[in-house]
Scaffold this active site. Structure first.
Site, PDB file in Angstrom:
ATOM      1  N   ARG A  69       0.859  -1.186   0.000  1.00  0.00           N
ATOM      2  CA  ARG A  69       0.000   0.000   0.000  1.00  0.00           C
ATOM      3  C   ARG A  69       0.895   1.235   0.000  1.00  0.00           C
ATOM      4  O   ARG A  69       1.988   1.231   0.581  1.00  0.00           O
ATOM      5  CB  ARG A  69      -0.879   0.051   1.257  1.00  0.00           C
ATOM      6  CG  ARG A  69      -2.041  -0.880   1.243  1.00  0.00           C
ATOM      7  CD  ARG A  69      -3.152  -0.412   0.275  1.00  0.00           C
ATOM      8  NE  ARG A  69      -4.278  -1.335   0.282  1.00  0.00           N
ATOM      9  CZ  ARG A  69      -4.426  -2.342  -0.567  1.00  0.00           C
ATOM     10  NH1 ARG A  69      -3.529  -2.554  -1.512  1.00  0.00           N
ATOM     11  NH2 ARG A  69      -5.484  -3.127  -0.509  1.00  0.00           N
ATOM     12  N   HIS A  77      -1.448   0.824  -9.512  1.00  0.00           N
ATOM     13  CA  HIS A  77      -2.078  -0.060  -8.512  1.00  0.00           C
ATOM     14  C   HIS A  77      -2.790  -1.233  -9.200  1.00  0.00           C
ATOM     15  O   HIS A  77      -3.971  -1.503  -8.947  1.00  0.00           O
ATOM     16  CB  HIS A  77      -3.069   0.727  -7.633  1.00  0.00           C
ATOM     17  CG  HIS A  77      -3.427   0.004  -6.366  1.00  0.00           C
ATOM     18  ND1 HIS A  77      -3.706   0.637  -5.190  1.00  0.00           N
ATOM     19  CD2 HIS A  77      -3.536  -1.322  -6.086  1.00  0.00           C
ATOM     20  CE1 HIS A  77      -3.983  -0.251  -4.248  1.00  0.00           C
ATOM     21  NE2 HIS A  77      -3.885  -1.456  -4.780  1.00  0.00           N
TER      22      HIS A  77
HETATM   23  P1  NAP Z   1      -1.907 -11.653   4.614  1.00  0.00           P
HETATM   24  O1  NAP Z   1      -2.071 -13.072   4.171  1.00  0.00           O
HETATM   25  O2  NAP Z   1      -2.778 -11.141   5.687  1.00  0.00           O
HETATM   26  O3  NAP Z   1      -0.374 -11.467   5.024  1.00  0.00           O
HETATM   27  C1  NAP Z   1       0.111 -10.304   5.611  1.00  0.00           C
HETATM   28  C2  NAP Z   1       1.545 -10.541   6.016  1.00  0.00           C
HETATM   29  O4  NAP Z   1       2.082  -9.307   6.533  1.00  0.00           O
HETATM   30  C3  NAP Z   1       1.688 -11.584   7.132  1.00  0.00           C
HETATM   31  O5  NAP Z   1       2.850 -12.351   6.945  1.00  0.00           O
HETATM   32  C4  NAP Z   1       1.808 -10.717   8.379  1.00  0.00           C
HETATM   33  O6  NAP Z   1       2.494 -11.331   9.469  1.00  0.00           O
HETATM   34  C5  NAP Z   1       2.625  -9.558   7.817  1.00  0.00           C
HETATM   35  N1  NAP Z   1       2.509  -8.398   8.691  1.00  0.00           N
HETATM   36  C6  NAP Z   1       1.397  -7.694   9.023  1.00  0.00           C
HETATM   37  N2  NAP Z   1       1.694  -6.733   9.918  1.00  0.00           N
HETATM   38  C7  NAP Z   1       3.022  -6.840  10.160  1.00  0.00           C
HETATM   39  C8  NAP Z   1       3.916  -6.158  11.004  1.00  0.00           C
HETATM   40  N3  NAP Z   1       3.513  -5.158  11.796  1.00  0.00           N
HETATM   41  N4  NAP Z   1       5.213  -6.556  11.020  1.00  0.00           N
HETATM   42  C9  NAP Z   1       5.641  -7.573  10.245  1.00  0.00           C
HETATM   43  N5  NAP Z   1       4.827  -8.268   9.407  1.00  0.00           N
HETATM   44  C10 NAP Z   1       3.542  -7.905   9.377  1.00  0.00           C
HETATM   45  O7  NAP Z   1      -2.091 -10.645   3.383  1.00  0.00           O
HETATM   46  P2  NAP Z   1      -1.826 -10.930   1.819  1.00  0.00           P
HETATM   47  O8  NAP Z   1      -3.001 -11.584   1.197  1.00  0.00           O
HETATM   48  O9  NAP Z   1      -0.507 -11.572   1.665  1.00  0.00           O
HETATM   49  O10 NAP Z   1      -1.795  -9.424   1.265  1.00  0.00           O
HETATM   50  C11 NAP Z   1      -0.829  -8.505   1.741  1.00  0.00           C
HETATM   51  C12 NAP Z   1      -1.169  -7.097   1.302  1.00  0.00           C
HETATM   52  O11 NAP Z   1      -0.920  -6.925  -0.086  1.00  0.00           O
HETATM   53  C13 NAP Z   1      -2.630  -6.684   1.445  1.00  0.00           C
HETATM   54  O12 NAP Z   1      -2.936  -6.307   2.782  1.00  0.00           O
HETATM   55  C14 NAP Z   1      -2.730  -5.520   0.496  1.00  0.00           C
HETATM   56  O13 NAP Z   1      -2.456  -4.322   1.182  1.00  0.00           O
HETATM   57  C15 NAP Z   1      -1.653  -5.787  -0.522  1.00  0.00           C
HETATM   58  N6  NAP Z   1      -2.211  -6.058  -1.863  1.00  0.00           N
HETATM   59  C16 NAP Z   1      -1.915  -5.187  -2.878  1.00  0.00           C
HETATM   60  C17 NAP Z   1      -2.415  -5.427  -4.139  1.00  0.00           C
HETATM   61  C18 NAP Z   1      -2.080  -4.529  -5.293  1.00  0.00           C
HETATM   62  O14 NAP Z   1      -2.691  -4.633  -6.364  1.00  0.00           O
HETATM   63  N7  NAP Z   1      -1.093  -3.674  -5.171  1.00  0.00           N
HETATM   64  C19 NAP Z   1      -3.247  -6.539  -4.386  1.00  0.00           C
HETATM   65  C20 NAP Z   1      -3.516  -7.387  -3.334  1.00  0.00           C
HETATM   66  C21 NAP Z   1      -2.994  -7.133  -2.069  1.00  0.00           C
HETATM   67  P3  NAP Z   1       1.902 -12.661  10.162  1.00  0.00           P
HETATM   68  O15 NAP Z   1       2.205 -13.783   9.184  1.00  0.00           O
HETATM   69  O16 NAP Z   1       2.691 -12.762  11.418  1.00  0.00           O
HETATM   70  O17 NAP Z   1       0.432 -12.421  10.352  1.00  0.00           O
END
Ligand code: NAP
Length: 316
Positions: A231, A279
């Protein structure tokens, strides 16, 4: 009649309405501003909904984000408390994200932007020192659904992969780190740093001058490369530009921005070492996402639990 409310503020809602209507026959699919019975709304689906869209819906059972992130929902101060928020976990979106991350790591490895520049100037220059993927360390900030899929695919290409998560976590073949000390260790050993984590109170602004100063020199690829697909709120764009100008960063690949759309006067557009995409590293495609949400609604109405429910205390 069971009603699904679509709170879509950033995209054209009509293709979404058509898809939802197709996968939820017999349901009424409504948009904010239309006339409908608020007591009939059982579920809502959202992308950057106008503030208060989901207030005053007494029988609302769940709100579905139409993307993997949910920060847009939690920004809404009138989001009803206690209603579960569900995010997208879908192979269509995950695959698109890994394509983007692997492609840009390979482009950094093979110095594609540099050779583009040589071509434009009609210069036959061979940099010669060509590292292999196995020489390059990719650090992934965020090792959730998207991070783990990208890690596996980067490893297939031969990159050394490390990851950072909030909680301790083991991922086969990946050097895992967590917490503040873990962040320092990961950053210090990342030639390419990829941010793929949610925007939360803990992660806002994390991609700043201090963090960039800890990156290695990464001379083999012309300096360390930052890729942000998480983000825009994770990054400080002033610090990114300064780090590029001093060579602390070699290049930046940015799919997300502090302000979106990226303002026309942003210097990021024309910086020679910045790649800007709108994005769209992993778009939510209406057919795939509507099918995912409809399957959850159907299962939930049969008494099954919702899956991929986010934890409001942690904001993801
Ligand atoms: P997810 O499965 O919820 O994984 C989030 C990861 O981030 C987890 O490993 C989590 O740790 C880690 N995390 C969260 N807070 C943290 C912190 N304070 N310190 C260290 N690590 C932290 O989410 P996802 O499906 O992989 O998606 C991730 C993000 O990608 C989304 O939230 C979104 O913002 C972004 N995204 C962007 C696009 C785009 O088009 N640009 C598309 C889709 C998603 P834990 O494993 O310990 O919980």
């Amino acid at each position: 009649m069971n009603t699904l409310l679509l709170g879509i503020g950033a995209w054209d809602p009509e293709p979404w309405r058509a898809r939802f209507q197709a996968v939820l026959p017999g349901w009424q699919v409504v948009l904010p501003g239309e006339i409908f019975d608020r007591r009939a709304v059982r579920y809502a689906a959202a992308w950057k909904q106008p503030e208060g869209t989901f207030a005053d819906l007494p029988l609302l059972d769940a709100i579905f984000s139409l993307g993997a992130g949910v920060d847009h929902l939690f920004k809404d101060k009138r989001l009803p408390e206690g209603v579960p928020v569900v995010r997208v976990v879908d192979p269509d979106l995950t695959t698109r994200m890994s394509e983007y991350v692997v492609m840009h790591c390979l482009m950094a490895l093979r110095r594609v932007r540099v050779y583009d520049g040589f071509q434009r100037e009609r210069k036959w220059i061979d940099l010669r020192d060509q590292p292999q993927a196995s020489d390059i360390r990719v650090g992934l900030l965020g090792m959730g659904v998207l991070g783990q899929d990208a890690a596996a695919k980067l490893k297939t290409m031969g990159f050394q992969v490390a990851g950072w998560s909030r909680r301790p976590k083991a991922v086969e073949g990946v050097a895992m780190h967590h917490g503040a000390d873990g962040l320092d260790a990961l950053v210090a050993a990342s030639d390419i740093l990829v941010a793929m984590m949610p925007l939360t109170a803990d992660t806002a602004g994390i991609l700043d001058a201090m963090l960039f100063s800890r990156l290695p020199k990464a001379e083999a690829i012309g300096g360390p490369v930052l890729i942000n697909v998480g983000r825009g709120g994770l990054q400080n764009e002033t610090d990114i530009l300064a780090a590029l100008d001093t060579g602390t960063l070699g290049a930046a690949v940015l799919d997300v921005f502090q302000t979106e759309p990226l303002p026309e006067d942003s210097p990021l557009w024309s910086h020679p070492h910045v790649t800007v995409t709108p994005h769209n590293s992993a778009i939510s495609s209406p057919p795939a996402i509507a099918a995912y949400v409809a399957a959850q609604i159907t299962a939930h109405m049969e008494g099954k639990p919702l899956v991929n429910v986010v934890d409001p205390a942690h904001g993801y």
